[in-house]
Design a protein around this motif. Structure first.
Motif, PDB file in Angstrom:
ATOM      1  N   SER A 241       0.951  -1.096   0.037  1.00 62.07           N
ATOM      2  CA  SER A 241       0.025   0.033  -0.003  1.00 62.07           C
ATOM      3  C   SER A 241       0.903   1.267   0.043  1.00 62.07           C
ATOM      4  N   VAL A 242       1.869   1.139   0.563  1.00 60.59           N
ATOM      5  CA  VAL A 242       2.921   2.453   0.700  1.00 60.59           C
ATOM      6  C   VAL A 242       3.555   2.763  -0.561  1.00 60.59           C
ATOM      7  N   PHE A 243       3.884   1.627  -1.162  1.00 55.72           N
ATOM      8  CA  PHE A 243       4.546   1.874  -2.565  1.00 55.72           C
ATOM      9  C   PHE A 243       3.724   2.048  -3.691  1.00 55.72           C
ATOM     10  N   THR A 244       2.352   1.668  -3.315  1.00 55.76           N
ATOM     11  CA  THR A 244       1.415   1.993  -4.710  1.00 55.76           C
ATOM     12  C   THR A 244       0.889   3.255  -4.376  1.00 55.76           C
ATOM     13  N   ARG A 245       1.151   4.146  -3.268  1.00 53.22           N
ATOM     14  CA  ARG A 245       0.655   5.349  -3.179  1.00 53.22           C
ATOM     15  C   ARG A 245       1.523   6.242  -4.054  1.00 53.22           C
ATOM     16  N   LEU A 246       2.624   5.838  -4.726  1.00 56.08           N
ATOM     17  CA  LEU A 246       3.390   6.811  -5.627  1.00 56.08           C
ATOM     18  C   LEU A 246       2.488   6.642  -6.981  1.00 56.08           C
ATOM     19  N   LEU A 247       1.540   5.833  -7.137  1.00 61.40           N
ATOM     20  CA  LEU A 247       0.879   5.510  -8.450  1.00 61.40           C
ATOM     21  C   LEU A 247      -0.354   6.461  -8.489  1.00 61.40           C
TER      22      LEU A 247
END
Length: 78
Positions: free
Chosen positions: A37-43
């Motif tokens: 979830s943290v990494f996909t917040r960049l998308l």
């Protein structure tokens, strides 16, 4: 021969062990999905794999918990 008292203690131990196993599984799933979830917040929101099913804006932890609770029942189907 088994005594009735021993059977009750055994059943309680099994329930306690199952509950503990479920909590450990939930903690592991939430922690894994939290990282995702943290990494996909960049998308952008349209490209996030788990944000599409959310109706409101939620924190990374809420999103990870929601996805983990949706996925865990499938682990018990095997």
């Amino acid at each position: 021969m088994h005594k009735a008292g021993e059977v009750e203690v055994g059943a309680q131990q099994v329930r306690r062990t199952d509950r503990r196993s479920y909590q450990i599984l939930l903690a592991m799933a939430v922690s894994c999905f939290f990282v995702v979830s943290v990494f996909t917040r960049l998308l952008p929101r349209a490209l996030r794999p788990f944000a599409a099913s959310a109706r409101k804006r939620e924190s990374c932890f809420e999103e990870a918990r929601r996805v983990a609770l949706a996925v865990i029942p499938y682990a018990f189907e095997w």
